[in-house]
Design a protein around this motif. Structure first.
Motif, PDB file in Angstrom:
ATOM      1  N   UNK A  40       1.022  -1.108   0.112  1.00  0.00           N
ATOM      2  CA  UNK A  40      -0.111  -0.001   0.110  1.00  0.00           C
ATOM      3  C   UNK A  40       0.767   1.253   0.124  1.00  0.00           C
ATOM      4  N   UNK A  41       1.751   1.517   0.852  1.00  0.00           N
ATOM      5  CA  UNK A  41       2.596   2.464   0.966  1.00  0.00           C
ATOM      6  C   UNK A  41       3.824   2.556   0.325  1.00  0.00           C
ATOM      7  N   UNK A  42       4.607   1.356  -0.115  1.00  0.00           N
ATOM      8  CA  UNK A  42       5.805   1.303  -1.019  1.00  0.00           C
ATOM      9  C   UNK A  42       7.014   1.352   0.316  1.00  0.00           C
ATOM     10  N   UNK A  43       8.171   1.619  -0.081  1.00  0.00           N
ATOM     11  CA  UNK A  43       9.203   1.649   0.777  1.00  0.00           C
ATOM     12  C   UNK A  43       8.989   2.372   2.234  1.00  0.00           C
ATOM     13  N   UNK A  44       9.622   1.862   2.926  1.00  0.00           N
ATOM     14  CA  UNK A  44       9.215   2.593   4.286  1.00  0.00           C
ATOM     15  C   UNK A  44      10.271   3.964   4.377  1.00  0.00           C
ATOM     16  N   UNK A  45       9.631   5.008   4.901  1.00  0.00           N
ATOM     17  CA  UNK A  45      10.358   6.423   5.054  1.00  0.00           C
ATOM     18  C   UNK A  45      10.092   6.935   6.412  1.00  0.00           C
ATOM     19  N   UNK A  46      10.951   7.022   7.339  1.00  0.00           N
ATOM     20  CA  UNK A  46      10.819   7.474   8.584  1.00  0.00           C
ATOM     21  C   UNK A  46      10.142   8.950   8.615  1.00  0.00           C
ATOM     22  N   UNK A  47      10.611   9.760   7.628  1.00  0.00           N
ATOM     23  CA  UNK A  47       9.938  11.072   7.355  1.00  0.00           C
ATOM     24  C   UNK A  47       8.607  11.025   7.075  1.00  0.00           C
ATOM     25  N   UNK A  48       8.160  10.093   6.311  1.00  0.00           N
ATOM     26  CA  UNK A  48       6.714  10.164   5.818  1.00  0.00           C
ATOM     27  C   UNK A  48       5.888   9.333   6.602  1.00  0.00           C
ATOM     28  N   UNK A  49       6.485   8.027   7.068  1.00  0.00           N
ATOM     29  CA  UNK A  49       5.600   7.033   7.842  1.00  0.00           C
ATOM     30  C   UNK A  49       5.909   7.247   9.630  1.00  0.00           C
ATOM     31  N   UNK A  50       5.310   8.167   9.628  1.00  0.00           N
ATOM     32  CA  UNK A  50       5.535   8.575  11.481  1.00  0.00           C
ATOM     33  C   UNK A  50       4.867   7.667  12.093  1.00  0.00           C
ATOM     34  N   UNK A  51       4.850   7.529  13.400  1.00  0.00           N
ATOM     35  CA  UNK A  51       4.082   6.685  14.126  1.00  0.00           C
ATOM     36  C   UNK A  51       2.619   7.121  14.091  1.00  0.00           C
ATOM     37  N   UNK A  52       1.642   6.175  13.980  1.00  0.00           N
ATOM     38  CA  UNK A  52       0.236   6.359  13.615  1.00  0.00           C
ATOM     39  C   UNK A  52      -0.238   6.366  12.187  1.00  0.00           C
ATOM     40  N   UNK A  53       0.607   6.039  11.491  1.00  0.00           N
ATOM     41  CA  UNK A  53       0.188   6.217   9.949  1.00  0.00           C
ATOM     42  C   UNK A  53      -0.554   5.064   9.422  1.00  0.00           C
ATOM     43  N   UNK A  54      -0.693   4.026  10.177  1.00  0.00           N
ATOM     44  CA  UNK A  54      -1.478   2.721   9.854  1.00  0.00           C
ATOM     45  C   UNK A  54      -2.603   2.747  11.062  1.00  0.00           C
ATOM     46  N   UNK A  55      -3.773   1.816  10.489  1.00  0.00           N
ATOM     47  CA  UNK A  55      -4.899   1.649  10.965  1.00  0.00           C
ATOM     48  C   UNK A  55      -4.729   0.183  11.303  1.00  0.00           C
ATOM     49  N   UNK A  56      -4.578  -0.276  12.695  1.00  0.00           N
ATOM     50  CA  UNK A  56      -4.217  -1.532  13.008  1.00  0.00           C
ATOM     51  C   UNK A  56      -5.505  -2.378  12.847  1.00  0.00           C
ATOM     52  N   UNK A  57      -6.513  -1.764  12.992  1.00  0.00           N
ATOM     53  CA  UNK A  57      -7.962  -2.479  12.677  1.00  0.00           C
ATOM     54  C   UNK A  57      -8.099  -3.028  11.074  1.00  0.00           C
ATOM     55  N   UNK A  58      -7.425  -2.337  10.270  1.00  0.00           N
ATOM     56  CA  UNK A  58      -7.448  -2.568   8.762  1.00  0.00           C
ATOM     57  C   UNK A  58      -6.256  -3.559   8.446  1.00  0.00           C
ATOM     58  N   UNK A  59      -5.247  -4.135   9.260  1.00  0.00           N
ATOM     59  CA  UNK A  59      -4.320  -5.082   9.050  1.00  0.00           C
ATOM     60  C   UNK A  59      -4.392  -6.367   9.956  1.00  0.00           C
ATOM     61  N   UNK A  60      -5.024  -6.109  11.018  1.00  0.00           N
ATOM     62  CA  UNK A  60      -5.019  -7.305  12.073  1.00  0.00           C
ATOM     63  C   UNK A  60      -6.366  -7.814  12.318  1.00  0.00           C
ATOM     64  N   UNK A  61      -6.873  -9.276  12.619  1.00  0.00           N
ATOM     65  CA  UNK A  61      -8.003  -9.316  12.941  1.00  0.00           C
ATOM     66  C   UNK A  61      -8.502  -9.152  14.269  1.00  0.00           C
ATOM     67  N   UNK A  62      -9.594  -8.633  14.518  1.00  0.00           N
ATOM     68  CA  UNK A  62      -9.907  -8.517  16.014  1.00  0.00           C
ATOM     69  C   UNK A  62      -9.736  -9.297  16.964  1.00  0.00           C
ATOM     70  N   UNK A  63      -9.767 -10.729  16.512  1.00  0.00           N
ATOM     71  CA  UNK A  63      -9.336 -11.786  17.512  1.00  0.00           C
ATOM     72  C   UNK A  63      -7.916 -11.599  17.959  1.00  0.00           C
ATOM     73  N   UNK A  64      -7.046 -11.148  17.060  1.00  0.00           N
ATOM     74  CA  UNK A  64      -5.747 -11.273  17.365  1.00  0.00           C
ATOM     75  C   UNK A  64      -5.196 -10.085  18.313  1.00  0.00           C
ATOM     76  N   UNK A  65      -5.873  -9.076  17.954  1.00  0.00           N
ATOM     77  CA  UNK A  65      -5.744  -7.646  18.863  1.00  0.00           C
ATOM     78  C   UNK A  65      -6.217  -7.989  20.220  1.00  0.00           C
TER      79      UNK A  65
END
Length: 684
Positions: A143-168
């Motif tokens: 979705x985002x391509x290569x990791x860039x710490x300047x662009x991909x700051x903490x909180x740039x992803x939604x955990x609910x859109x990546x992990x099942x609720x059962x795992x969380x």
């Protein structure tokens, strides 16, 4: 009133959801489903159409596949109300055996990626926690391509859109902690394109036990509730509480015929275990099927029952489609597939070249940016140096003014010092004059001392002469005493020999003895005079010595060397530890180049080497992924909440501890003979 020559056809509006986008079409109400399906495939550029199908949810919210050879409106699709559109879903109906080898087009892989991701997040497809994190990292890379710490700051992803609720919910971890775990793997995927990241996602997902399996609730002859699982290679039976590990499985090559009557479904096996054309029949009445129902007496027949007769039609359709694809994969590729693979290879080569070009441009751009940053840094340094120089210049001017004032003060101080120096010089001249006078006085005093020494010497000589005279007098006194003693002895002799009267001898003796002590007790006049002179001479000598000492201590020794003696310092050169330099380390690596493929080798040898190379790389990557999964599992194990573990979690954990996997369990379920497997199934 004239009638129109042509009757106006009615049209319907449909909306098709593909998980990637929603497509809207206007078609005739008499259109067949195949026409709509082809329209969708042409719109999205899909050529691998055999994996996909159209589906809908009926009024009872049951998921139903559309038969493409029938008209669209002949299905039990809920009719739209208030001008709404007819809702359809475009989904993958059949799954390949190998995602990497069989999925050719990029759009095909993308649709499978979206569908499997949706199934995992909706918890229709079980995925263990550690695999969920790894799959989430590939999804983020896609979705985002290569990791860039300047662009991909903490909180740039939604955990609910990546992990099942059962795992969380199963772990005591915050969203920040989950994001850190995902990002730690996300950074390792640098350089992967979207297509490559999605393919890695699919390669991992296809090893999940429930991936590609369609489940149906069935019962055996004893009425035991079980699960029937249909996948790309076999049809399997699962326990009701365990959809991960099949009890028995039958490959499509082992099956020869299948039919159903009402809610009873019968699968006949091929005794020769050779792939044959699978016959699919449907008994429409008991009379027609009664002769064929003698199949129940065959012990090799696999018979099950469903709750609804309509489910058997769907089971038959899925079995037919998976069997056709299973047999087609074991034949030579058709011209269409060969053309698609050739185009895919050309497209892949073109993308690789384009990617290499982009990487070069990226490297050049990064190099230019680095040079720009270096020039900006140097410019900033020069500006800082210029500013520092201006500041230093202003400080120098201020310092010069201060120095001028100090110089003026110094001149005044110099004048004062000069006057003080003149005064000091005059004082020094006066001191020198006084010192000269003091030296003359010292010389005179030294002469007096010499005179005193001479007088002392004379007195000492006189004292020695007087001492000799006293010695002579002592000798004379001793002689006199000796003479007296002799005289007394003679008198005693005379007294003994004389016969004088006692009175006369007594008087004479008294007179004599009275005079004797007087003589001995009275000192000689010369002796008294000598002692007095000796005492005087000793007193004078003491006075002279004290005077000499006082004069000697006087500050006349001004020319003495007042510097302390030179002390020779000991040789402090202690033994030092020898400095041993380590021998140079040879960092050279002798790389032996792999011999190039000789021109005489044919195409098959080259292909074999490429396949072997890919296999080795895949095994190495698989081992690396397994190590990563094991490491992550051990990291988050302590944070697991055992009370929130599901039945699938316990089953997967138990199987993992035994070293089991999807394929080992599937092979184990096919070890027995077909008759033994049927007997095992009937005995459940």
């Amino acid at each position: 009133m004239p009638f129109p020559l042509f009757k106006k056809k009615k049209s319907i509006n449909i909306r098709v959801s593909t998980l990637d986008a929603d497509l809207e079409f206007t078609v005739s109400n008499q259109v067949k489903a195949q026409v709509v399906f082809d329209l969708i495939c042409r719109t999205i550029g899909l050529r691998e159409t055999w994996y996909f199908g159209l589906a809908f949810h009926d009024v009872k919210k049951r998921f139903t596949w559309i038969k493409l050879d029938k008209k669209l409106l002949n299905h039990a699709i809920p009719k739209p109300v208030n001008g709404d559109k007819l809702e359809l879903k475009f989904l993958a109906k059949f799954y390949p055996e190998s995602m990497e080898d069989e999925l050719i087009q990029e759009v095909t892989r993308h649709l499978f990626f979206l569908q499997i991701q949706h199934l995992i997040l909706s918890e229709d497809l079980y995925c263990p926690p550690e695999a969920s994190v790894l799959l989430a990292s590939f999804a983020v890379q896609a979705k985002y391509g290569d990791y860039d710490p300047e662009i991909h700051a903490p909180g740039f992803v939604e955990i609910q859109e990546l992990l099942p609720k059962r795992v969380i919910d199963q772990f005591q971890m915050s969203e920040t902690m989950w994001e850190e775990k995902i990002t730690s793997w996300y950074t390792e995927h640098r350089g992967l394109t979207r297509d490559e990241a999605e393919l890695e996602y699919l390669k991992i997902a296809q090893d999940l036990e429930m991936c590609g399996v369609s489940y149906f609730s069935i019962k055996n002859r004893k009425g035991t509730s079980l699960w029937l699982g249909i996948n790309a290679v076999s049809v399997s039976v699962y326990e009701k509480e365990n959809q991960l590990h099949p009890i028995v499985s039958f490959q499509w090559s082992e099956l020869s015929d299948m039919l159903f009557n009402d809610n009873k479904f019968t699968i006949k096996q091929n005794p020769s275990s050779r792939s044959a054309t699978l016959r699919r029949t449907q008994s429409t009445s008991a009379e027609e099927s009664s002769p064929a129902d003698m199949i129940d007496m065959n012990k090799n027949d696999f018979i099950f029952f469903t709750d609804e007769p309509g489910i058997n039609k769907l089971i038959l359709e899925l079995c037919r489609g998976n069997h056709d694809l299973f047999m087609q994969r074991r034949k030579v590729d058709s011209m269409e597939i060969q053309q698609m693979k050739s185009q895919a290879q050309e497209e892949k080569a073109r993308k690789q070249m384009e990617r290499a070009r982009l990487l070069r441009e990226k490297d050049e751009r990064e190099k230019i940016l680095m040079e720009k940053e270096e020039l900006e840094r140097k410019l900033k340094e020069m500006q800082d140096e210029s500013k520092a120089a201006l500041d230093a210049l202003s400080r120098s001017e201020e310092t010069a003014e201060l120095l001028a004032e100090k110089a003026k003060v110094a001149e005044e101080e110099a004048m004062l010092l000069k006057r003080k120096a003149n005064h000091s010089e005059q004082e020094m001249q006066r001191v020198k004059t006084e010192f000269a006078k003091t030296q003359e006085a010292n010389i005179q005093l030294q002469q007096k001392l010499q005179n005193y020494d001479l007088m002392t010497h004379q007195l000492r000589e006189e004292s020695r002469s007087k001492s000799s005279e006293a010695d002579n007098l002592r000798d004379e006194l001793r002689k006199a005493k000796q003479a007296q003693a002799d005289a007394k002895e003679k008198l005693s002799q005379i007294a003994n020999s004389s016969h004088t009267s006692t009175q006369e001898s007594n008087g004479t003796t008294d007179m004599y003895t009275a005079g004797g002590p007087l003589m001995t007790s009275t000192p000689a006049p010369g002796t008294h005079t000598h002692n007095g002179s000796n005492s005087n001479s000793t007193q004078i000598t003491s006075q002279h010595l004290s005077l000499i000492q006082s004069v000697t201590v006087a500050p006349l020794n001004t020319t003495a060397n007042g510097s302390p003696p030179a002390y020779s310092s000991g040789n402090g050169g202690g033994a030092t530890a020898p400095f041993t330099t380590a021998p140079p380390i040879d960092n050279g690596v002798n790389v032996t180049a792999t011999p190039a493929i000789q021109g005489g080798q044919n195409y098959m040898q080259q292909l074999t080497q490429e396949i072997e190379k890919e296999r080795v790389e895949y095994q190495a990557k698989s081992r690396h992924i397994e190590q990563q999964l094991a490491a992550l599992k051990s990291e988050i194990e302590d944070l697991k909440v055992d009370e929130k573990m599901t039945t699938f979690d316990h089953l997967h954990t138990e199987s993992s501890l035994k070293g089991g996997s999807k394929y080992s369990t599937l092979n184990k379920s096919q070890e027995a003979t077909p008759q033994q497997r049927v007997q095992l199934y009937d005995g459940l």
